[in-house]
Design an enzyme around this catalytic site. Structure first.
Site, short mmCIF file in Angstrom:
data_model
loop_
_atom_site.label_atom_id
_atom_site.label_comp_id
_atom_site.label_asym_id
_atom_site.label_seq_id
_atom_site.Cartn_x
_atom_site.Cartn_y
_atom_site.Cartn_z
N SER A 1 0.65 -0.97 -0.28
CA SER A 1 0.24 -0.27 0.15
C SER A 1 0.88 0.88 0.00
O SER A 1 2.25 0.88 0.02
CB SER A 1 -0.60 -0.11 1.53
OG SER A 1 0.13 -0.02 2.29
N LYS A 2 0.30 2.10 -0.25
CA LYS A 2 0.97 3.50 0.08
C LYS A 2 1.81 3.59 0.90
O LYS A 2 2.92 4.53 0.79
CB LYS A 2 -0.03 5.09 0.04
CG LYS A 2 -0.74 5.44 -1.90
CD LYS A 2 -1.31 6.15 -1.52
CE LYS A 2 -2.49 6.08 -1.98
NZ LYS A 2 -3.67 7.36 -2.09
#
Ligand code: GLU
Ligand code: ZN
Length: 468
Positions: free
Chosen positions: A238-239
């Site tokens: 994820s980010k």
């Protein structure tokens, strides 16, 4: 003929997980001389945005994953889904369900209390119509109640489900709009998809989709479910882990070849080969060689590959991409060396194109200040005389070339009994503003005579004003 597709929902940018799935589907088609379809699954109107569609198209184009058909947009095929839903109802494969939300909530609570898996109880399966004229309804697929659905996944092997485990799923909502499992099935069948390569978050949808395909009398494609990508901490990527959008990698100075090479190896191997050109990937790729388990993203390996492709790639192509980065940085490259020469000079020492652009600013604009340490060490009074002599000899040059600069450098160093480096490094700091650059003769040649002389003059003033 083999036909694969990539079917993203445009609810965000194209992330590396999606890109790898797209790459595998694309490679499979290309390897077999088949076709690759791009389909935008934009029926979720609340979450789909035109920006996301564009981001996906941009990402695919940047990676060079070209499609033979599409992009198709599911929102443009609503009539067709309606037609198929009607057909399923007419043929008894689907039915209207009038159950209220209250009833379904109650059912669910009851099943949970009895430690059963929540599922629709089939209450409306055999209603005689039109028993509830005017009342709102959804449409459910009449799933077989017996037997099993099995498929031989190209990556995960045989997977089978008991039909009893699958309840009658909703294929059209109260407002008549079709649901994901219905649209995918209609599209895969209509578009003649022979191999569905997609993320393994869809494994549980597959038996439902197969049952609907069977009800429609359509061919069942082969399936290959690609595992997800994890961050280096083992959690879903994820980010938090840094860049995850394909275009962000472009913006950070990665080459598409590097990202593709990285992604193809993430969960697929061919012996111990690490470097794969696009042609090699196409020639060698096989879904059966893909790993069943999730793979962890490793940025340093991607960097290593990027460096490789910066060093070995096509100079003009890299130059074109480098121009993009200069533009992003607001640097005017019209006054300066040709980028192909710059790339040749700089490619040995850059991990990313952003780094290469940053280290090359002095070719296009005057630097504000000298790098302090380098200036302190190299631009000192002791070098003034010899640097002045070098400057004066360079001014005389009628033909400017790296070789000529080099010869004058040697002659001047000899005259002043200096080791070459003792004069070359001050020259470097004078013309680059810092202590690191490509070989000094190449650097001087790329900068051109006027700039080299004016920067030497600037350095000589700096030295003369320097207070020890
Ligand atoms: N649109 C789905 C998604 O983005 C993929 C559907 C499919 O590949 O079958 O997850
Ligand atoms: Zn019902």
């Amino acid at each position: 003929m083999i036909k694969t597709r990539f079917a993203p929902s445009p609810t965000g940018y194209l992330h590396v997980g999606g890109a790898r799935t797209a790459l595998y589907a694309w490679l499979y088609a290309r390897h077999h001389g088949g076709q690759f379809v791009l389909r935008i699954e934009d029926t979720d109107r609340e979450r789909s945005t035109p920006e996301s569609v564009q981001a996906i198209l941009d990402g695919m184009a940047w990676l060079g994953l070209d499609h033979d058909e599409g992009p198709y947009y599911q929102t443009e095929r609503m009539d067709r889904y309606k037609e198929v839903i009607d057909q399923l109802i007419d043929e008894g494969h689907a039915y209207r369900c009038y159950c209220s939300k209250e009833h379904l909530d109650e059912l669910r609570a009851e099943q949970m209390a009895n430690k059963q898996k929540p599922r629709y109880d089939g209450r409306c399966r055999n209603l005689s119509e039109p028993s509830q004229e005017g009342a709102p309804y959804v449409i459910r697929f009449r799933n077989p109640t017996e037997g099993i659905v099995a498929f031989d996944d190209d990556i995960r092997g045989v997977i089978s489900f008991d039909n009893q485990e699958l309840d009658d799923l909703i294929i059209a909502r109260t407002d008549g709009t079709p649901t994901y499992n219905l649209t995918v099935v209609v599209d895969d069948a209509d578009m003649g998809i022979t191999h569905v390569v997609r993320g393994d978050d869809h494994v549980n949808n597959t038996p439902r989709q197969i049952n609907i395909l069977k009800a429609l009398g359509a061919d069942i494609p082969k399936y290959a479910h690609v595992p997800m990508i994890l961050g280096d901490d083992g959690k879903r990527l994820s980010k938090r882990h840094g860049a995850v959008s394909v275009m962000q990698y472009r913006d950070e100075g990665y080459l598409p070849e590097a990202l593709l090479n990285y992604l193809v190896r993430l969960g697929w191997s061919h012996g111990d080969q690490e470097i794969f050109s696009r042609e090699e990937m196409i020639a060698l790729f096989d879904l059966h060689g893909a790993s069943k388990s999730a793979a962890a993203f490793n940025t340093s390996k991607l960097q290593w590959l990027n460096q490789h492709y910066i060093k070995e790639g096509d100079v003009d192509d890299i130059a074109k991409r480098l121009a993009f980065h200069f533009e992003q940085m607001g640097v005017d490259i019209s006054n300066g060396p040709a980028l192909s020469g710059l790339v040749t000079a700089q490619r040995e020492r850059a991990k990313t194109l952003v780094e290469m652009a940053e280290n090359s600013l002095f070719f296009f604009q005057e630097f504000d200040e000298y790098e302090e340490k380098a200036a302190k060490k190299n631009l000192k009074p002791a070098i003034q005389e010899s640097l002045q002599a070098l400057r004066d000899s360079l001014v005389e040059l009628t033909e400017w070339s790296g070789e000529a600069v080099h010869n004058n450098l040697i002659a001047t160093a000899e005259k002043y009994e200096l080791k070459l480096g003792k004069l070359a490094q001050p020259l470097r700091v004078a013309i680059c503003g810092c202590g690191v650059s490509p070989p000094i003769d190449i650097t001087a040649e790329l900068l051109g005579k006027d700039i080299v002389i004016s920067r030497l003059d600037r350095a000589l003033v700096y030295i003369s004003e320097r207070v020890e």
